[in-house]
Design a protein around this motif. Sequence first.
Motif, PDB file in Angstrom:
ATOM      1  N   ARG A  15       0.822  -1.208   0.000  1.00 16.28           N
ATOM      2  CA  ARG A  15       0.000   0.000   0.000  1.00 16.28           C
ATOM      3  C   ARG A  15       0.864   1.270   0.000  1.00 16.28           C
ATOM      4  O   ARG A  15       0.483   2.296  -0.553  1.00 16.28           O
ATOM      5  N   ALA A  67      -3.959  -2.206   7.091  1.00 18.98           N
ATOM      6  CA  ALA A  67      -3.825  -3.362   6.208  1.00 18.98           C
ATOM      7  C   ALA A  67      -4.560  -4.571   6.784  1.00 18.98           C
ATOM      8  O   ALA A  67      -5.205  -5.335   6.061  1.00 18.98           O
ATOM      9  N   PRO A 212      -4.690  -1.617  -4.321  1.00 21.16           N
ATOM     10  CA  PRO A 212      -5.543  -1.800  -3.136  1.00 21.16           C
ATOM     11  C   PRO A 212      -6.984  -1.416  -3.412  1.00 21.16           C
ATOM     12  O   PRO A 212      -7.289  -0.763  -4.420  1.00 21.16           O
TER      13      PRO A 212
END
Length: 389
Positions: A15, A67, A212
């Motif tokens: 990310r 996450a 993502p």
Amino acid sequence: MKNYEETINACALNRIFGFEPKIGLALLEHFGSATEVMRLNRKDQELLLGPHSKYTGMITPRAVDAAALELEHLANKSICFIGYQHEHYPILLQECEDAPIGIYIRSNTPVESLFAPSQSIAVVGTRDISLYGEEWCHKIVNSFANTANKPLIISGLALGTDICAHKTALDRGLPTIGVMATGPEQVYPWRHTEFAERLVSTPGCALITDYPPGTAPLAIHFLRRNRIIAGLSHSTLLIESKIRGGGMMTCRLAFSYGREVYALPGRVDDLRSQGCNLLIREKIAEPITSEKELLRSLGFKGARGNRIHNDIATLETTYATNVPKDKIDQMATILLYIKKYRGITIEEIAEKVQLEYSRTAELVRILETDGFICTDLLQRCTINFRNNM
């Protein structure tokens, strides 16, 4: 638990450094694991990345927590994440210096089975595919279905060539993977949503991305995802492309990775073939001259039969009980002419088979109604390669 912790940290790392994976991969190599990288304090980040780097300060416990929540949410949608160091991360993709730090996978198939086929082939090309390109895309993917060791077909789920390759693969029992330019929970273009559901529920198939959740389908994202298509594949086939098409970029990337590249030659005055002809001229791509030659070049063994012969056998079986044999023979002859002369008109068929136009038109309508052929508004006929017989 330790492996899951590493997956969460790899997701967090992706990310942060997803758009510049080389930085993230360098950190992974230096520290040995994503978990160790994500433990770096601010001072260490400044020493490694520089005090003015946009990434300094982004490696935090909060990033790891975000996450973890993301992966928990995606798990309910049959979406998982594997990092670069995961045991089932694709080996071919690991060979590429710009490989993603991790990939999201949406599938009902266990990760360890997705990349099991001994050969993976990317089929790419223009969204504005022509009748010629569509027919050859069907023929090529169909030829793979007739081999003993069925390959994995990889493309980008886009309009035109991509969706043609994916649909033909599924219809013919080949595993296929769609590499997306959006987040894992989003399908683009929207019209492919229903097909995407069919794909992810089919054994051996998946949608993957390194973006993502929430990533929009921006043009730059499509260009970046092409490296994954090329990286996952032993060989890349270009069906049609303009000189500046996305398929051209995929082929050049594949060539830079040391992979085989093939292109379908076309008319010199057709914009959709100019990219293919250029790659052949530059000796980046080998020309695709026939299905048989392509299979031989790719090292396939055990190809079974010829599709048109299979169609004629199916035709004879379909009409054996209710259609006179002479009529079946005439339809079989028409099929052979349509196979040989793509885009032949009904009037031209009538001349070649020496039948009255009205009789020929009647037989053509029967073949079209039962899915053997397609006709357009100009009465041009082509074999219906979509029909799974």
